[in-house]
Design a protein around this motif. Structure first.
Motif, PDB file in Angstrom:
ATOM      1  N   LYS A 129       0.831  -1.211   0.000  1.00  0.00           N
ATOM      2  CA  LYS A 129       0.000   0.000   0.000  1.00  0.00           C
ATOM      3  C   LYS A 129       0.863   1.257   0.000  1.00  0.00           C
ATOM      4  N   ASN A 182       0.979   4.066  -2.961  1.00  0.00           N
ATOM      5  CA  ASN A 182       0.734   5.492  -2.719  1.00  0.00           C
ATOM      6  C   ASN A 182       1.900   6.360  -3.160  1.00  0.00           C
ATOM      7  N   ASP A 199       1.815   9.311  -5.956  1.00  0.00           N
ATOM      8  CA  ASP A 199       2.314  10.666  -5.683  1.00  0.00           C
ATOM      9  C   ASP A 199       3.336  11.082  -6.730  1.00  0.00           C
TER      10      ASP A 199
END
Lengths: 99, 211
Positions: free
Chosen positions: A81, A85, A89
């Motif tokens: 996870k 992420n 980004d």
């Protein structure tokens, strides 16, 4: 300054791997057939991408029996996870920079 | 430039996958419209059956002139509200099934189950609570309570389908609270909540997602 490219994760180069992780981000566990239908890929293709993500410890595999039928489900790990992420980004920054 | 386009597409794809895999998107706006029509028809039937004016207090009919409970009143309302509920459920299944088929989606998948559980749990709790209130004779609070519990159920369920359901839920909750202040006019508020609000939201969602 940190290089923008450093967070673009090699493990996510394939769209299918990104797709698998996207589904696992919003579902606790997902089984093989659901993933296959969601991503519209063949068994072999999906299995090899899942294998690659598992090797990176981005997802965990659970095998269980429902009655007599074996069922394999997958869940994203914390590491997976976080990596996903960070990757998003980084993608976002890339888009903003070129804008 | 082409690289940027590619990244954008990737992000959009991720977003769509996340949504498709976690939300039930086959719910049709037409389900709402038809539920609303049935509810209005049910309200009209009640007004005609008891011969009440729109602003009349329907609770006066729950007691007979000799002061005893008017069983006819209860039987009628159970039959009336029950038919509205059953017809609305059948039609929402039909329309959702049609929409799922058109979009090539499975109707009964994990997202559908999750939506059903999260919608019906608060609804069933509310249903039992209303029966208990009837048992204790708090009949005037039954209509406000049904609107309140239905609103809370929608609010809860909105996380598992279109987010728009959240606003319908909030509207039902507001209406339920207002109707609690005006006991005896539950029928009017029922027609507004289950009828008018459903039609408005159903139409809006139909044009937003299905046109």
């Amino acid at each position: 300054m940190k290089d923008l490219i450093t967070n673009i994760n090699k493990a996510f180069e394939s769209r299918i791997r990104l797709g698998i992780m996207s589904v696992l981000m919003v579902n606790d566990t997902v089984d093989f057939i659901t993933l296959k239908e969601m991503l519209k890929v063949t068994d072999g293709n999906l299995a090899s991408h899942i294998g690659a993500l598992e090797k990176n410890e981005f997802l965990e595999v659970y095998k269980q029996f429902i009655g007599k039928k074996p069922q394999t489900t997958y869940a994203a790990t914390k590491k997976g996870k976080r990596a996903f992420n960070d990757h998003l980004d980084a993608l976002e920054k890339l888009i903003k920079k070129t804008n | 430039m082409t690289n940027q386009q590619e990244h954008l597409e990737t992000l959009q794809e991720i977003r769509s996958l996340m949504e498709r895999s976690s939300r039930f998107l086959s719910l049709s706006g037409l389900s709402g419209v038809f539920a609303g029509i049935f509810a209005l028809a049910g309200a009209v039937a009640a007004y005609l059956y008891f011969d009440i004016s729109i602003t009349g207090n329907y609770l006066l009919y729950s007691v007979r002139s000799d002061g005893r409970i008017n069983m006819d009143f209860y039987t009628f309302f159970f039959a009336d509200a029950g038919s509205v509920l059953v017809l609305s459920l059948i039609f929402s299944f039909v329309f959702s099934f049609r929409k799922a088929k058109r979009e090539g989606l499975k109707i009964w998948d994990k997202t559908a189950k999750r939506l059903a559980v999260n919608l019906f749990l608060p609804l069933i709790a509310g249903g039992f609570f209303c029966l208990v209130m009837l048992y204790h004779g708090y009949i005037g609070l039954v209509a406000p309570a049904t609107l309140l519990f239905y609103g809370l159920a929608l609010l809860n369920a909105s996380k598992y389908t279109f987010n728009d359901l959240r606003f319908l839920g909030l509207s039902q909750i507001a209406l339920g609270l207002i109707s609690a202040l005006f006991i005896g006019y539950g029928l009017l508020f029922w027609a507004l909540g289950f009828g008018v609000l459903h039609i408005i939201y159903g139409t809006a969602m139909y044009f937003k997602y299905e046109k």
